[in-house]
Design a protein around this motif. Structure first.
Motif, PDB file in Angstrom:
ATOM      1  N   MET A  72       3.284  36.303  -3.563  1.00  0.00           N
ATOM      2  CA  MET A  72       4.084  35.117  -3.272  1.00  0.00           C
ATOM      3  C   MET A  72       3.188  34.072  -2.613  1.00  0.00           C
ATOM      4  O   MET A  72       2.335  34.385  -1.812  1.00  0.00           O
ATOM      5  CB  MET A  72       5.239  35.476  -2.331  1.00  0.00           C
ATOM      6  N   ILE A  73       3.414  32.846  -2.957  1.00  0.00           N
ATOM      7  CA  ILE A  73       2.661  31.724  -2.417  1.00  0.00           C
ATOM      8  C   ILE A  73       3.514  31.045  -1.350  1.00  0.00           C
ATOM      9  O   ILE A  73       4.717  30.907  -1.536  1.00  0.00           O
ATOM     10  CB  ILE A  73       2.312  30.776  -3.572  1.00  0.00           C
ATOM     11  N   ASN A  74       2.937  30.682  -0.236  1.00  0.00           N
ATOM     12  CA  ASN A  74       3.647  29.914   0.786  1.00  0.00           C
ATOM     13  C   ASN A  74       3.000  28.542   0.856  1.00  0.00           C
ATOM     14  O   ASN A  74       1.885  28.402   1.361  1.00  0.00           O
ATOM     15  CB  ASN A  74       3.579  30.618   2.152  1.00  0.00           C
ATOM     16  N   LEU A  75       3.699  27.558   0.343  1.00  0.00           N
ATOM     17  CA  LEU A  75       3.160  26.213   0.236  1.00  0.00           C
ATOM     18  C   LEU A  75       3.424  25.426   1.522  1.00  0.00           C
ATOM     19  O   LEU A  75       4.424  25.652   2.200  1.00  0.00           O
ATOM     20  CB  LEU A  75       3.789  25.504  -0.966  1.00  0.00           C
ATOM     21  N   PHE A 106       4.353  26.602 -15.155  1.00  0.00           N
ATOM     22  CA  PHE A 106       5.403  26.343 -14.171  1.00  0.00           C
ATOM     23  C   PHE A 106       6.726  26.106 -14.874  1.00  0.00           C
ATOM     24  O   PHE A 106       6.769  25.755 -16.045  1.00  0.00           O
ATOM     25  CB  PHE A 106       5.033  25.124 -13.321  1.00  0.00           C
ATOM     26  N   VAL A 107       7.783  26.277 -14.117  1.00  0.00           N
ATOM     27  CA  VAL A 107       9.133  25.991 -14.593  1.00  0.00           C
ATOM     28  C   VAL A 107       9.702  24.905 -13.690  1.00  0.00           C
ATOM     29  O   VAL A 107       9.592  24.981 -12.466  1.00  0.00           O
ATOM     30  CB  VAL A 107      10.024  27.254 -14.556  1.00  0.00           C
ATOM     31  N   TRP A 114       9.312  32.126 -10.734  1.00  0.00           N
ATOM     32  CA  TRP A 114      10.461  32.022 -11.641  1.00  0.00           C
ATOM     33  C   TRP A 114      10.875  33.408 -12.141  1.00  0.00           C
ATOM     34  O   TRP A 114      12.060  33.728 -12.197  1.00  0.00           O
ATOM     35  CB  TRP A 114      10.118  31.100 -12.819  1.00  0.00           C
ATOM     36  N   ASN A 115       9.901  34.236 -12.470  1.00  0.00           N
ATOM     37  CA  ASN A 115      10.212  35.582 -12.948  1.00  0.00           C
ATOM     38  C   ASN A 115      10.911  36.416 -11.874  1.00  0.00           C
ATOM     39  O   ASN A 115      11.828  37.183 -12.182  1.00  0.00           O
ATOM     40  CB  ASN A 115       8.954  36.275 -13.466  1.00  0.00           C
ATOM     41  N   VAL A 116      10.514  36.258 -10.621  1.00  0.00           N
ATOM     42  CA  VAL A 116      11.201  36.937  -9.513  1.00  0.00           C
ATOM     43  C   VAL A 116      12.653  36.464  -9.436  1.00  0.00           C
ATOM     44  O   VAL A 116      13.582  37.272  -9.297  1.00  0.00           O
ATOM     45  CB  VAL A 116      10.465  36.693  -8.173  1.00  0.00           C
ATOM     46  N   ILE A 166      18.701  37.009 -11.018  1.00  0.00           N
ATOM     47  CA  ILE A 166      19.776  36.459 -11.847  1.00  0.00           C
ATOM     48  C   ILE A 166      20.215  37.490 -12.894  1.00  0.00           C
ATOM     49  O   ILE A 166      21.396  37.635 -13.181  1.00  0.00           O
ATOM     50  CB  ILE A 166      19.308  35.159 -12.558  1.00  0.00           C
ATOM     51  N   ASN A 167      19.250  38.205 -13.435  1.00  0.00           N
ATOM     52  CA  ASN A 167      19.542  39.160 -14.503  1.00  0.00           C
ATOM     53  C   ASN A 167      20.366  40.357 -14.028  1.00  0.00           C
ATOM     54  O   ASN A 167      20.927  41.086 -14.835  1.00  0.00           O
ATOM     55  CB  ASN A 167      18.241  39.636 -15.156  1.00  0.00           C
TER      56      ASN A 167
END
Length: 155
Positions: free
Chosen positions: A1-4, A36-37, A55-57, A62-63
């Motif tokens: 995970m990235i923390n921006l 990116f999404v 997005w995949n996470v 959601i799935n």
């Protein structure tokens, strides 16, 4: 995970291309090649930019929703409305599709605001209004969200 980290001002050209600051691109370097999404935000008139891994996470969560529950299906449809894949071009810009520019009211002045692991993309005037509106209630919000929580539980 990235923390921006950070809030950056930039400009959108007539085609909706936005040049990211070098400081923000440097933070995105580990995920730059995955793509990116970009999507409409749920609560604000802005856009959200997810790295493909983030997005995949989100899609994994959601799935797990039961699609035989109508409100889950309605949520999924609304959450994914207008979702587009975007990539940085050779000069460090992304192209924001016109329908998403229209949704967020993006004209020329843009604010890119880090929101932990995603980037919010705002029309500058709308961003300043949202920040001003939230200032009045921020103390109460901070107390409600963080005040009754043992911070160790959040980790």
């Amino acid at each position: 995970m990235i923390n921006l980290i950070g809030t950056y001002e930039c400009k959108a050209d007539a085609k909706g291309r936005v040049m990211f600051s070098s400081a923000l691109k440097k933070q995105l370097q580990p995920v730059l090649n995955e793509g990116f999404v970009i999507k409409r935000a749920v609560f604000q008139p802005c856009l959200e930019l997810y790295s493909m891994s983030e997005w995949n996470v989100m899609m994994e969560k959601i799935n797990k929703l039961n699609r035989f529950v109508k409100k889950n299906n309605d949520f999924i449809r609304r959450f994914t409305a207008g979702v587009k894949i975007v990539e940085f071009d050779a000069t460090g810009r992304i192209l924001i599709p016109k329908d998403l520019c229209d949704f967020a009211g993006i004209q020329k002045q843009v604010v890119l605001s880090s929101a932990v692991n995603i980037i919010e993309i705002w029309d500058k005037d709308k961003y300043e209004k949202a920040i001003d509106d939230a200032t009045v209630d921020f103390a109460d919000l901070a107390e409600d969200v963080m005040g009754n929580t043992d911070l160790d539980e959040l980790s």
